[in-house]
Design an enzyme around this catalytic site. Structure first.
Site, PDB file in Angstrom:
ATOM      1  N   GLY A  76       5.238  13.488   9.037  1.00 58.28           N
ATOM      2  CA  GLY A  76       4.825  14.538   9.653  1.00 58.28           C
ATOM      3  C   GLY A  76       5.852  15.887   9.901  1.00 58.28           C
ATOM      4  O   GLY A  76       6.027  16.365   9.974  1.00 58.28           O
ATOM      5  N   SER A  77       7.101  15.935   8.597  1.00 58.06           N
ATOM      6  CA  SER A  77       7.948  16.253   7.594  1.00 58.06           C
ATOM      7  C   SER A  77       7.225  18.267   7.359  1.00 58.06           C
ATOM      8  O   SER A  77       7.686  19.036   7.432  1.00 58.06           O
ATOM      9  CB  SER A  77       9.228  15.906   6.378  1.00 58.06           C
ATOM     10  OG  SER A  77       8.109  15.734   5.773  1.00 58.06           O
ATOM     11  N   ASN A  78       6.031  17.653   6.953  1.00 59.14           N
ATOM     12  CA  ASN A  78       4.757  19.116   6.560  1.00 59.14           C
ATOM     13  C   ASN A  78       4.607  19.912   7.647  1.00 59.14           C
ATOM     14  O   ASN A  78       4.278  20.982   7.779  1.00 59.14           O
ATOM     15  CB  ASN A  78       4.281  18.428   5.341  1.00 59.14           C
ATOM     16  CG  ASN A  78       4.821  18.527   4.229  1.00 59.14           C
ATOM     17  OD1 ASN A  78       4.673  19.890   3.230  1.00 59.14           O
ATOM     18  ND2 ASN A  78       4.779  16.907   3.191  1.00 59.14           N
ATOM     19  N   ARG A  96     -15.349   3.781   5.712  1.00 61.44           N
ATOM     20  CA  ARG A  96     -15.116   5.631   5.785  1.00 61.44           C
ATOM     21  C   ARG A  96     -16.111   7.053   6.646  1.00 61.44           C
ATOM     22  O   ARG A  96     -14.608   7.616   6.932  1.00 61.44           O
ATOM     23  CB  ARG A  96     -14.818   6.366   4.179  1.00 61.44           C
ATOM     24  CG  ARG A  96     -13.594   4.969   2.976  1.00 61.44           C
ATOM     25  CD  ARG A  96     -12.902   5.452   1.553  1.00 61.44           C
ATOM     26  NE  ARG A  96     -12.228   4.790   1.028  1.00 61.44           N
ATOM     27  CZ  ARG A  96     -11.114   4.585   1.146  1.00 61.44           C
ATOM     28  NH1 ARG A  96     -10.618   5.395   2.356  1.00 61.44           N
ATOM     29  NH2 ARG A  96      -9.963   3.529   1.157  1.00 61.44           N
ATOM     30  N   MET A 147      -2.956   9.906   4.462  1.00 66.11           N
ATOM     31  CA  MET A 147      -2.574   8.474   3.170  1.00 66.11           C
ATOM     32  C   MET A 147      -4.358   7.849   3.545  1.00 66.11           C
ATOM     33  O   MET A 147      -4.363   6.830   2.678  1.00 66.11           O
ATOM     34  CB  MET A 147      -2.000   7.406   3.689  1.00 66.11           C
ATOM     35  CG  MET A 147      -0.390   8.090   3.306  1.00 66.11           C
ATOM     36  SD  MET A 147       0.235   9.456   2.257  1.00 66.11           S
ATOM     37  CE  MET A 147      -0.031   8.711   0.965  1.00 66.11           C
ATOM     38  N   ARG A 148      -4.935   8.965   3.726  1.00 70.73           N
ATOM     39  CA  ARG A 148      -6.221   7.853   2.827  1.00 70.73           C
ATOM     40  C   ARG A 148      -7.335   9.099   2.535  1.00 70.73           C
ATOM     41  O   ARG A 148      -7.475  10.624   2.703  1.00 70.73           O
ATOM     42  CB  ARG A 148      -7.360   7.878   5.173  1.00 70.73           C
ATOM     43  CG  ARG A 148      -6.832   7.589   6.075  1.00 70.73           C
ATOM     44  CD  ARG A 148      -6.141   5.703   5.683  1.00 70.73           C
ATOM     45  NE  ARG A 148      -8.050   4.930   5.115  1.00 70.73           N
ATOM     46  CZ  ARG A 148      -7.163   3.766   5.265  1.00 70.73           C
ATOM     47  NH1 ARG A 148      -7.151   3.303   4.372  1.00 70.73           N
ATOM     48  NH2 ARG A 148      -8.909   3.179   4.732  1.00 70.73           N
ATOM     49  N   ASN A 171      -4.498  20.209   0.637  1.00 69.56           N
ATOM     50  CA  ASN A 171      -3.695  18.793   0.988  1.00 69.56           C
ATOM     51  C   ASN A 171      -2.709  19.424  -0.607  1.00 69.56           C
ATOM     52  O   ASN A 171      -2.565  20.049  -1.022  1.00 69.56           O
ATOM     53  CB  ASN A 171      -4.569  17.251   0.041  1.00 69.56           C
ATOM     54  CG  ASN A 171      -3.930  16.156  -0.141  1.00 69.56           C
ATOM     55  OD1 ASN A 171      -3.586  15.859   1.157  1.00 69.56           O
ATOM     56  ND2 ASN A 171      -3.961  15.855  -1.496  1.00 69.56           N
ATOM     57  N   HIS A 195      -0.201  17.304  -2.672  1.00 66.93           N
ATOM     58  CA  HIS A 195      -0.236  15.741  -3.328  1.00 66.93           C
ATOM     59  C   HIS A 195       2.123  16.406  -4.302  1.00 66.93           C
ATOM     60  O   HIS A 195       2.054  17.275  -4.597  1.00 66.93           O
ATOM     61  CB  HIS A 195      -0.418  15.790  -4.679  1.00 66.93           C
ATOM     62  CG  HIS A 195      -1.053  14.973  -5.145  1.00 66.93           C
ATOM     63  ND1 HIS A 195      -0.830  13.179  -4.442  1.00 66.93           N
ATOM     64  CD2 HIS A 195      -0.393  14.568  -6.821  1.00 66.93           C
ATOM     65  CE1 HIS A 195      -0.806  12.030  -5.594  1.00 66.93           C
ATOM     66  NE2 HIS A 195      -0.454  13.190  -6.594  1.00 66.93           N
ATOM     67  N   SER A 214       1.828  19.635  -5.595  1.00 64.51           N
ATOM     68  CA  SER A 214       1.170  20.372  -5.572  1.00 64.51           C
ATOM     69  C   SER A 214       0.410  21.241  -4.350  1.00 64.51           C
ATOM     70  O   SER A 214       0.517  19.841  -3.627  1.00 64.51           O
ATOM     71  CB  SER A 214      -0.115  20.768  -7.035  1.00 64.51           C
ATOM     72  OG  SER A 214       1.148  20.134  -8.151  1.00 64.51           O
ATOM     73  N   ASP A 261      -7.267  13.970  -5.582  1.00 65.36           N
ATOM     74  CA  ASP A 261      -6.521  14.890  -6.065  1.00 65.36           C
ATOM     75  C   ASP A 261      -6.774  15.432  -7.485  1.00 65.36           C
ATOM     76  O   ASP A 261      -6.104  15.408  -8.809  1.00 65.36           O
ATOM     77  CB  ASP A 261      -4.932  13.851  -6.359  1.00 65.36           C
ATOM     78  CG  ASP A 261      -4.406  13.202  -5.043  1.00 65.36           C
ATOM     79  OD1 ASP A 261      -4.047  11.944  -5.759  1.00 65.36           O
ATOM     80  OD2 ASP A 261      -4.458  13.626  -3.907  1.00 65.36           O
ATOM     81  N   GLU A 290       8.345  20.786  -1.147  1.00 62.67           N
ATOM     82  CA  GLU A 290       7.170  21.126  -0.381  1.00 62.67           C
ATOM     83  C   GLU A 290       6.734  21.844   0.939  1.00 62.67           C
ATOM     84  O   GLU A 290       5.810  22.681   1.182  1.00 62.67           O
ATOM     85  CB  GLU A 290       6.477  19.635   0.051  1.00 62.67           C
ATOM     86  CG  GLU A 290       6.275  19.010  -0.523  1.00 62.67           C
ATOM     87  CD  GLU A 290       6.319  16.566  -0.993  1.00 62.67           C
ATOM     88  OE1 GLU A 290       5.813  17.052   0.319  1.00 62.67           O
ATOM     89  OE2 GLU A 290       6.600  15.909  -1.317  1.00 62.67           O
TER      90      GLU A 290
HETATM   91  C1  GRF Z   1       5.635  12.644   1.326  1.00 60.79           C
HETATM   92  O1  GRF Z   1       6.218  11.962  -0.231  1.00 60.79           O
HETATM   93  C2  GRF Z   1       4.342  14.005   0.456  1.00 60.79           C
HETATM   94  O2  GRF Z   1       4.777  14.829  -0.600  1.00 60.79           O
HETATM   95  C3  GRF Z   1       3.189  12.996   1.128  1.00 60.79           C
HETATM   96  O3  GRF Z   1       3.426  12.810   2.201  1.00 60.79           O
HETATM   97  C4  GRF Z   1       4.414  12.363   2.188  1.00 60.79           C
HETATM   98  C5  GRF Z   1       5.057  11.999   3.780  1.00 60.79           C
HETATM   99  O4  GRF Z   1       5.171  13.430   4.097  1.00 60.79           O
HETATM  100  N1  GRF Z   1       2.098  13.854   0.747  1.00 60.79           N
HETATM  101  P1  GRF Z   1       5.842  13.994   5.451  1.00 60.79           P
HETATM  102  O5  GRF Z   1       6.915  13.905   5.878  1.00 60.79           O
HETATM  103  O6  GRF Z   1       4.649  13.127   6.715  1.00 60.79           O
HETATM  104  O7  GRF Z   1       5.152  15.764   5.699  1.00 60.79           O
END
Ligand code: GRF
Length: 201
Positions: free
Chosen positions: A11-13, A64, A89-90, A106, A108, A135, A144, A173
């Site tokens: 979850g850093s983003n 899904r 990641m789904r 999203n 990528h 991106s 993607d 990012e």
């Molecule tokens: C990162 O590599 C990002 O590029 C990808 O998911 C990974 C973890 O992201 N989309 P986050 O730290 O969970 O936001």
């Protein structure tokens, strides 16, 4: 502009988006953080900032589409206008895509269209590229593949591996994702076919 943020891991983003909202430079409000995995640090980040969280595990659903229908219900109940896939990641299906047309972003970790799918940073390091990056794109029914909003590039250095290149990309990012969300929140993103124009304020 209200957003639901979907995560699968650190979850850093998500954190970058929370930070800019709290710094009053991103005009959005997070109405729900949803993870398909329990116990990930992204959920702790959300709870530390008083955000409501929900875990919806994909393995609990037969398809899904059923999983996405559960996501749509929670996202709509939260009142979100848009959906931000932040390390989610789904693969999502038209069930979710069609519920928020033109409002799903999203990230990528490559300069698309290079290196689609998982471990893009690893693919780039192994390919020994000289440049890579990240991106932000609208999500369409292909993985993607949707119209690109913003990209940022980083040099790949000698001896780079997935981890070193990945962390150099991750720092960018955290800058371009909040920027793209801000443009979406300000309704400044115009899509013409594959082309995205950022309209001036
Ligand atoms: C990162 O590599 C990002 O590029 C990808 O998911 C990974 C973890 O992201 N989309 P986050 O730290 O969970 O936001």
């Amino acid at each position: 502009y209200k957003i639901a943020v979907l995560i699968s891991g650190s979850g850093s983003n998500l954190q970058a988006i929370i930070d800019r909202i709290e710094q009053n430079v991103l005009d959005a409000r997070i109405t729900r953080v949803i993870s398909n995995k329990p116990g990930v640090s992204g959920l702790e980040r959300a709870e530390r900032h008083g955000l409501s969280t929900t875990v919806i595990e994909h393995k609990d659903y037969p398809s899904r589409e059923d999983f996405d229908a559960a996501l749509v219900r929670v996202i709509q109940d939260s009142g979100a206008d848009g959906v931000i896939l932040a390390g989610f990641m789904r693969i999502i299906t038209p069930v979710l895509i069609n519920a928020f047309p033109g409002n799903i972003l999203n990230i990528h970790p490559s300069i698309q269209p290079a290196f689609p799918g998982v471990h893009a940073q690893k693919q780039a390091a192994e390919y020994a590229v000289k440049l890579s990056g990240c991106s932000i794109h609208f999500v369409d029914e292909k993985m993607d593949h949707g119209p690109i909003i913003i990209q940022a590039a980083v040099p790949a250095l000698a001896g780079d591996d997935e981890k070193s290149l990945g962390s150099r990309i991750l720092a960018l990012e955290h800058r371009i994702f909040p920027q793209a969300v801000q443009w979406l929140a300000q309704n400044r993103l115009e899509i013409n076919g594959r082309t995205v124009n950022v309209l001036n304020a």
